[in-house]
Scaffold this motif. Sequence first.
Motif, PDB file in Angstrom:
ATOM      1  N   ARG A  47       3.450  -6.599  -2.859  1.00 30.86           N
ATOM      2  CA  ARG A  47       3.050  -7.638  -3.810  1.00 30.86           C
ATOM      3  C   ARG A  47       3.531  -9.019  -3.345  1.00 30.86           C
ATOM      4  O   ARG A  47       2.803 -10.015  -3.458  1.00 30.86           O
ATOM      5  CB  ARG A  47       3.604  -7.305  -5.196  1.00 30.86           C
ATOM      6  CG  ARG A  47       2.887  -6.143  -5.869  1.00 30.86           C
ATOM      7  CD  ARG A  47       3.616  -5.702  -7.133  1.00 30.86           C
ATOM      8  NE  ARG A  47       3.699  -6.764  -8.109  1.00 30.86           N
ATOM      9  CZ  ARG A  47       2.759  -7.047  -9.006  1.00 30.86           C
ATOM     10  NH1 ARG A  47       1.655  -6.327  -9.039  1.00 30.86           N
ATOM     11  NH2 ARG A  47       2.913  -8.028  -9.874  1.00 30.86           N
TER      12      ARG A  47
ATOM     13  N   ILE B 227      -1.451   2.168  -2.431  1.00 35.60           N
ATOM     14  CA  ILE B 227      -2.563   2.706  -3.218  1.00 35.60           C
ATOM     15  C   ILE B 227      -2.547   2.132  -4.633  1.00 35.60           C
ATOM     16  O   ILE B 227      -3.592   1.776  -5.189  1.00 35.60           O
ATOM     17  CB  ILE B 227      -2.491   4.247  -3.253  1.00 35.60           C
ATOM     18  CG1 ILE B 227      -2.781   4.805  -1.853  1.00 35.60           C
ATOM     19  CG2 ILE B 227      -3.485   4.826  -4.266  1.00 35.60           C
ATOM     20  CD1 ILE B 227      -2.565   6.308  -1.732  1.00 35.60           C
ATOM     21  N   ILE B 228      -1.369   1.997  -5.213  1.00 37.95           N
ATOM     22  CA  ILE B 228      -1.267   1.451  -6.571  1.00 37.95           C
ATOM     23  C   ILE B 228      -1.623  -0.037  -6.595  1.00 37.95           C
ATOM     24  O   ILE B 228      -2.388  -0.497  -7.454  1.00 37.95           O
ATOM     25  CB  ILE B 228       0.144   1.692  -7.138  1.00 37.95           C
ATOM     26  CG1 ILE B 228       0.337   3.190  -7.428  1.00 37.95           C
ATOM     27  CG2 ILE B 228       0.372   0.873  -8.407  1.00 37.95           C
ATOM     28  CD1 ILE B 228       1.714   3.560  -7.892  1.00 37.95           C
TER      29      ILE B 228
ATOM     30  N   LEU C 204       2.014   5.229  -1.182  1.00 37.88           N
ATOM     31  CA  LEU C 204       1.686   5.321  -2.605  1.00 37.88           C
ATOM     32  C   LEU C 204       1.745   3.940  -3.258  1.00 37.88           C
ATOM     33  O   LEU C 204       0.928   3.613  -4.120  1.00 37.88           O
ATOM     34  CB  LEU C 204       2.643   6.286  -3.308  1.00 37.88           C
ATOM     35  CG  LEU C 204       2.423   6.484  -4.812  1.00 37.88           C
ATOM     36  CD1 LEU C 204       1.014   6.999  -5.087  1.00 37.88           C
ATOM     37  CD2 LEU C 204       3.466   7.451  -5.379  1.00 37.88           C
TER      38      LEU C 204
ATOM     39  N   TYR D  60      -3.519  -1.663  -4.533  1.00 37.25           N
ATOM     40  CA  TYR D  60      -4.935  -1.828  -4.216  1.00 37.25           C
ATOM     41  C   TYR D  60      -5.825  -0.876  -5.017  1.00 37.25           C
ATOM     42  O   TYR D  60      -6.992  -0.687  -4.661  1.00 37.25           O
ATOM     43  CB  TYR D  60      -5.171  -1.577  -2.724  1.00 37.25           C
ATOM     44  CG  TYR D  60      -4.855  -2.751  -1.835  1.00 37.25           C
ATOM     45  CD1 TYR D  60      -5.829  -3.697  -1.509  1.00 37.25           C
ATOM     46  CD2 TYR D  60      -3.584  -2.918  -1.310  1.00 37.25           C
ATOM     47  CE1 TYR D  60      -5.551  -4.766  -0.686  1.00 37.25           C
ATOM     48  CE2 TYR D  60      -3.283  -3.993  -0.482  1.00 37.25           C
ATOM     49  CZ  TYR D  60      -4.277  -4.910  -0.176  1.00 37.25           C
ATOM     50  OH  TYR D  60      -3.994  -5.979   0.646  1.00 37.25           O
ATOM     51  N   TRP D  61      -5.294  -0.304  -6.093  1.00 35.94           N
ATOM     52  CA  TRP D  61      -6.031   0.730  -6.798  1.00 35.94           C
ATOM     53  C   TRP D  61      -7.391   0.260  -7.299  1.00 35.94           C
ATOM     54  O   TRP D  61      -8.376   1.003  -7.229  1.00 35.94           O
ATOM     55  CB  TRP D  61      -5.210   1.280  -7.963  1.00 35.94           C
ATOM     56  CG  TRP D  61      -5.990   2.309  -8.751  1.00 35.94           C
ATOM     57  CD1 TRP D  61      -6.407   2.246 -10.035  1.00 35.94           C
ATOM     58  CD2 TRP D  61      -6.460   3.567  -8.243  1.00 35.94           C
ATOM     59  NE1 TRP D  61      -7.103   3.374 -10.381  1.00 35.94           N
ATOM     60  CE2 TRP D  61      -7.157   4.204  -9.300  1.00 35.94           C
ATOM     61  CE3 TRP D  61      -6.362   4.204  -7.006  1.00 35.94           C
ATOM     62  CZ2 TRP D  61      -7.754   5.458  -9.153  1.00 35.94           C
ATOM     63  CZ3 TRP D  61      -6.961   5.451  -6.857  1.00 35.94           C
ATOM     64  CH2 TRP D  61      -7.644   6.061  -7.916  1.00 35.94           C
ATOM     65  N   GLN D  62      -7.468  -0.946  -7.805  1.00 39.07           N
ATOM     66  CA  GLN D  62      -8.745  -1.447  -8.322  1.00 39.07           C
ATOM     67  C   GLN D  62      -9.813  -1.450  -7.230  1.00 39.07           C
ATOM     68  O   GLN D  62     -10.953  -1.014  -7.454  1.00 39.07           O
ATOM     69  CB  GLN D  62      -8.569  -2.854  -8.898  1.00 39.07           C
ATOM     70  CG  GLN D  62      -9.805  -3.389  -9.605  1.00 39.07           C
ATOM     71  CD  GLN D  62      -9.550  -4.727 -10.287  1.00 39.07           C
ATOM     72  OE1 GLN D  62      -8.425  -5.218 -10.297  1.00 39.07           O
ATOM     73  NE2 GLN D  62     -10.579  -5.310 -10.855  1.00 39.07           N
ATOM     74  N   LYS D  63      -9.461  -1.930  -6.033  1.00 33.21           N
ATOM     75  CA  LYS D  63     -10.393  -1.953  -4.905  1.00 33.21           C
ATOM     76  C   LYS D  63     -10.711  -0.536  -4.432  1.00 33.21           C
ATOM     77  O   LYS D  63     -11.877  -0.214  -4.152  1.00 33.21           O
ATOM     78  CB  LYS D  63      -9.789  -2.781  -3.770  1.00 33.21           C
ATOM     79  CG  LYS D  63     -10.569  -2.748  -2.467  1.00 33.21           C
ATOM     80  CD  LYS D  63     -11.901  -3.438  -2.591  1.00 33.21           C
ATOM     81  CE  LYS D  63     -12.592  -3.545  -1.235  1.00 33.21           C
ATOM     82  NZ  LYS D  63     -13.946  -4.153  -1.339  1.00 33.21           N
ATOM     83  N   ILE D  64      -9.685   0.311  -4.340  1.00 34.41           N
ATOM     84  CA  ILE D  64      -9.896   1.682  -3.869  1.00 34.41           C
ATOM     85  C   ILE D  64     -10.788   2.440  -4.850  1.00 34.41           C
ATOM     86  O   ILE D  64     -11.741   3.125  -4.445  1.00 34.41           O
ATOM     87  CB  ILE D  64      -8.544   2.397  -3.691  1.00 34.41           C
ATOM     88  CG1 ILE D  64      -7.756   1.764  -2.534  1.00 34.41           C
ATOM     89  CG2 ILE D  64      -8.750   3.886  -3.428  1.00 34.41           C
ATOM     90  CD1 ILE D  64      -6.331   2.243  -2.416  1.00 34.41           C
ATOM     91  N   HIS D  65     -10.503   2.312  -6.135  1.00 31.92           N
ATOM     92  CA  HIS D  65     -11.285   3.008  -7.156  1.00 31.92           C
ATOM     93  C   HIS D  65     -12.744   2.531  -7.142  1.00 31.92           C
ATOM     94  O   HIS D  65     -13.683   3.349  -7.188  1.00 31.92           O
ATOM     95  CB  HIS D  65     -10.662   2.774  -8.533  1.00 31.92           C
ATOM     96  CG  HIS D  65     -11.401   3.444  -9.642  1.00 31.92           C
ATOM     97  ND1 HIS D  65     -12.289   2.772 -10.463  1.00 31.92           N
ATOM     98  CD2 HIS D  65     -11.401   4.743 -10.066  1.00 31.92           C
ATOM     99  CE1 HIS D  65     -12.799   3.615 -11.330  1.00 31.92           C
ATOM    100  NE2 HIS D  65     -12.274   4.821 -11.117  1.00 31.92           N
TER     101      HIS D  65
ATOM    102  N   TRP E 197       6.532  -1.292  -2.982  1.00 31.05           N
ATOM    103  CA  TRP E 197       5.714  -1.902  -4.037  1.00 31.05           C
ATOM    104  C   TRP E 197       6.085  -3.377  -4.201  1.00 31.05           C
ATOM    105  O   TRP E 197       5.216  -4.241  -4.276  1.00 31.05           O
ATOM    106  CB  TRP E 197       5.912  -1.144  -5.342  1.00 31.05           C
ATOM    107  CG  TRP E 197       5.070  -1.642  -6.476  1.00 31.05           C
ATOM    108  CD1 TRP E 197       3.751  -1.384  -6.711  1.00 31.05           C
ATOM    109  CD2 TRP E 197       5.506  -2.502  -7.551  1.00 31.05           C
ATOM    110  NE1 TRP E 197       3.326  -2.026  -7.852  1.00 31.05           N
ATOM    111  CE2 TRP E 197       4.379  -2.720  -8.389  1.00 31.05           C
ATOM    112  CE3 TRP E 197       6.715  -3.094  -7.887  1.00 31.05           C
ATOM    113  CZ2 TRP E 197       4.448  -3.509  -9.538  1.00 31.05           C
ATOM    114  CZ3 TRP E 197       6.779  -3.891  -9.023  1.00 31.05           C
ATOM    115  CH2 TRP E 197       5.662  -4.080  -9.835  1.00 31.05           C
TER     116      TRP E 197
ATOM    117  N   ILE F 264      -3.214   3.902   5.031  1.00 35.44           N
ATOM    118  CA  ILE F 264      -3.285   5.050   4.118  1.00 35.44           C
ATOM    119  C   ILE F 264      -3.535   6.358   4.876  1.00 35.44           C
ATOM    120  O   ILE F 264      -2.714   7.274   4.809  1.00 35.44           O
ATOM    121  CB  ILE F 264      -4.339   4.810   3.019  1.00 35.44           C
ATOM    122  CG1 ILE F 264      -3.896   3.640   2.126  1.00 35.44           C
ATOM    123  CG2 ILE F 264      -4.524   6.068   2.168  1.00 35.44           C
ATOM    124  CD1 ILE F 264      -4.940   3.206   1.112  1.00 35.44           C
TER     125      ILE F 264
END
Length: 274
Positions: free
Chosen positions: A236, A60-61, A57, A63-68, A232, A194
């Motif tokens: 980072r 995912i957070i 999770l 890399y959220w911009q890339k995943i989205h 997290w 993931i």
Amino acid sequence: MDIVLLAKAAIMGIVEGLTEFLPISSTGHLILAGSLLGFDDDKAKVFDIAIQTGAILAVIIVYWQKIHATLVALPRQHKAQRLVLNVLIGFLPAVVLGLLFGKLIKAHLFTAVVVASTFIIGGFIILWAEKRPPGAVRVEHVDDMTPWDALKVGLVQCFAMIPGTSRSGATIIGGMLLGLSRKAATDFSFFLAIPTLIGAGAYSLYKERALLSAADLPLFAVGLVFSFASAWLCVRWLLKYISSHSFVPFAWYRIAFGIVVLATAWSGAVVWAE
């Protein structure tokens, strides 16, 4: 729920989060930490796999911009379609070999001596990989990977079925040896984690569901929360670290830690659970 047991769950969650994405083997550290804490029964083994979801999770957070962006573009953009296809191709070898050999590996290789030995061997492999003359980097960005690149990294990931090897270490160092840049190898390792870790966690929970009950929810919740928080921070930090550093310090850590575990096991200073 026993406070001491919850404290052990928190410690195990922190260990998972801090080690899952570094090339130092989360499974190996969880086996050793569980042995020291007396948290190593069958339910604890399911717990170790399940809390990987918290670490995922965090990825995912981050890399959220890339995943989205990839998911939004998936119906119409070839680049997005290729990335998703590559992740699926890289994921398949672990599924096949995990189903074929997972039970056998857990029965015979989840020991402190095996973990320590693979720590040391993996450390020397990282040193060798980092000291090789810099070759031609074929793939600068994760979006430039081919399905063949993805399959080769997926096959390398299968070495991580041996505890102490490190899934992230195998995929990142393996990817670099196969011609990926350090950044591309790291990014693909995270994306590949993931489906791999979510799939492993879901399969383990389903297979061992008879061991679990509603009373275990606080235990798993604590592990997930601490796994997420520490992962997290770690992810980072690692993304900043790789921009200007090599993995050599992790190699020496693996070698030193492995030697300490072997020495304590053979001297009897620590009775590691088998």
